[in-house]
Design a protein around this motif. Structure first.
Motif, short mmCIF file in Angstrom:
data_model
loop_
_atom_site.label_atom_id
_atom_site.label_comp_id
_atom_site.label_asym_id
_atom_site.label_seq_id
_atom_site.Cartn_x
_atom_site.Cartn_y
_atom_site.Cartn_z
N TYR A 31 -7.71 0.24 5.92
CA TYR A 31 -6.85 -0.04 4.77
C TYR A 31 -7.47 -1.08 3.84
CZ TYR A 31 -3.18 2.38 7.46
OH TYR A 31 -2.45 3.30 8.17
N ASN A 38 -7.48 0.18 11.96
CA ASN A 38 -6.71 0.65 10.81
C ASN A 38 -6.62 -0.42 9.73
OD1 ASN A 38 -6.21 3.27 11.52
ND2 ASN A 38 -4.17 2.90 12.35
N LEU A 53 -0.42 6.56 3.35
CA LEU A 53 -1.34 6.96 2.27
C LEU A 53 -1.10 8.38 1.76
CD1 LEU A 53 -4.69 5.49 3.66
CD2 LEU A 53 -3.47 4.71 1.63
N MET A 92 0.83 -1.20 0.00
CA MET A 92 0.00 0.00 0.00
C MET A 92 0.87 1.26 0.00
SD MET A 92 -3.00 1.13 2.67
CE MET A 92 -1.83 1.58 3.97
N THR A 97 -8.26 -0.07 -0.06
CA THR A 97 -7.58 -0.74 -1.17
C THR A 97 -8.53 -1.59 -2.00
OG1 THR A 97 -6.91 -2.52 0.36
CG2 THR A 97 -5.32 -0.76 -0.05
#
Length: 409
Positions: A235, A231, A308, A202, A239
């Motif tokens: 994520y 978290n 990010l 990521m 994604t």
């Protein structure tokens, strides 16, 4: 006649019994705090509070190398007295551990030597000394026999890379961890590796690769040294919405019990409520709500997340493109003003966005400005595949002809 005492076979320490051999250092929360202090959009009062918190952690853990780094980075004067005291504490502790290792080499066994080297490695991780941590890792790894212990060491080096966002270091040790897993990693450590690799992918904008790994990590997550479970869910949603098509998104995320349980609960202090609304508005085609939630996540979460933040513009553009594709797919023609109304934006904004995407070939449609409509060119998948085969075949034939000329020359 008395029986001879039975000899019990000493169990082999293969490193698979103790799952907590490696400490949780370095602390990735400190890296996030450092990132926030450096962020240009963070309020000055918030920065001041976070700087105080960071300095307290540095002082508490005698992080002299890290203190010098952040002082240079933040352009603030280092406290000479504090720095000198921390360096003295570091030197004293390293000398103590070195003496323990030397004593173990003379009077004890290999296991005690390894434990001493491990303590030195952990201490360098604790004080934020990347260079010496790498040297200590090498010395410790050479003395480590158990496969599980070796994998834990590699995990610690991946965390060092994540702490400093050193992508070369992270990639190197993820590759190393994969090699060790093939030689005999256990189930729990394989699950942990998925979380480590997903976070790395990521951070380098490989959202598709990260999405698959996050989805695999969700049911068996245990890498709390990397991130909280909330978290992880954030994520995963971020994604997967970017990488998966609608059928896969429905099967793997919308109908995933673990994800939905967290989203329905809203997370600690409601932190996952915007994430739930973002996912639902996108999947249920409420495009005006989706744009609002995307903008909110971008301004409140993405910009202030160290993994990010470098990619939030790229992500936002990609998600807007996916929303436009999803909206246009059922139509052959659609009025521009109707599309603008559905997305809750001005006609000029939609016109500008579509021009950019059409010009770069990302949307298969054209704008009839006279009649104010968008004409959608639905791609014939069979025809497209046929053309791709012809094109690839021509390339292959050209290469074969060149090779034949070289061989016959």
């Amino acid at each position: 006649m008395s029986e001879a005492p039975k000899q019990t076979k000493k169990p082999v320490d293969d490193g698979n019994f103790d799952k907590e051999v490696i400490s949780k250092w370095p602390d990735l929360e400190l890296a996030q705090t450092r990132f926030m202090i450096n962020h240009p959009e963070v309020n000055a009062n918030v920065k001041e509070a976070k700087l105080t918190k960071l300095q307290e952690a540095i002082k508490e853990n005698d992080m002299a190398p890290f203190y010098e780094l952040v002082c240079a980075e933040f352009k603030i004067a280092a406290d000479a007295t504090q720095l000198s005291a921390m360096k003295a504490a570091n030197a004293k502790r390293i000398a103590e551990i070195t003496a323990e290792v030397e004593d173990a080499e003379k009077n004890l066994g290999e296991s005690e030597v390894r434990q001493g080297l491990l303590r030195k490695f952990e201490y360098y991780c604790q004080i934020g000394d990347k260079e010496n941590a790498q040297k200590a890792y090498t010395a410790t790894y050479e003395k480590t026999v158990g496969m599980g212990y070796r994998i834990d060491l590699v995990f610690a080096m991946i965390r060092v890379g994540l702490f400093f966002l050193d992508h070369h270091l992270i990639n190197k040790y993820i590759t190393k961890a994969k090699d060790l897993m093939e030689q005999g990693g256990d189930w729990e450590r394989k699950n942990r590796l998925r979380s480590y690799e997903a976070l790395y992918r990521m951070s380098v904008r490989d959202f598709a690769g990260a999405a698959d790994l996050f989805l695999e990590a969700v049911p068996t997550f245990g890498s709390y040294e990397l991130m909280t479970y909330e978290n992880l869910i954030l994520y995963t949603v971020i994604t997967t919405t970017f990488a998966l098509d609608r059928p896969d998104l429905r099967t793997k995320v919308i109908r995933c019990n673990e994800v939905q349980e967290q989203l329905t609960g809203g997370g600690l202090n409601g932190t996952l409520i915007p994430v739930r609304e973002y996912l639902e508005s996108y999947y249920e085609c409420h495009y005006d709500r989706f744009f609002i939630q995307l903008a909110a996540l971008e301004s409140e979460r993405f910009k202030f997340d160290r993994y990010l933040s470098p990619h939030f513009n790229y992500y936002s553009r990609g998600m807007r493109q996916r929303a436009y594709e999803q909206f246009l797919t059922p139509y052959k023609t659609v009025r521009i003003d109707m599309m603008a109304k559905d997305f809750g934006v001005s006609r000029a904004f939609i016109d500008r966005e579509l021009h950019r995407l059409i010009a770069t070939g990302q949307l298969q449609c054209r704008i009839d400005a006279v009649n104010g409509v968008i004409e959608v060119n639905h791609r014939d998948s069979k025809n497209h595949l046929y053309k791709a085969v012809i094109k690839d075949g021509d390339i292959l034939l050209n290469r074969i002809q060149k090779l034949a000329r070289v061989i016959n020359a």
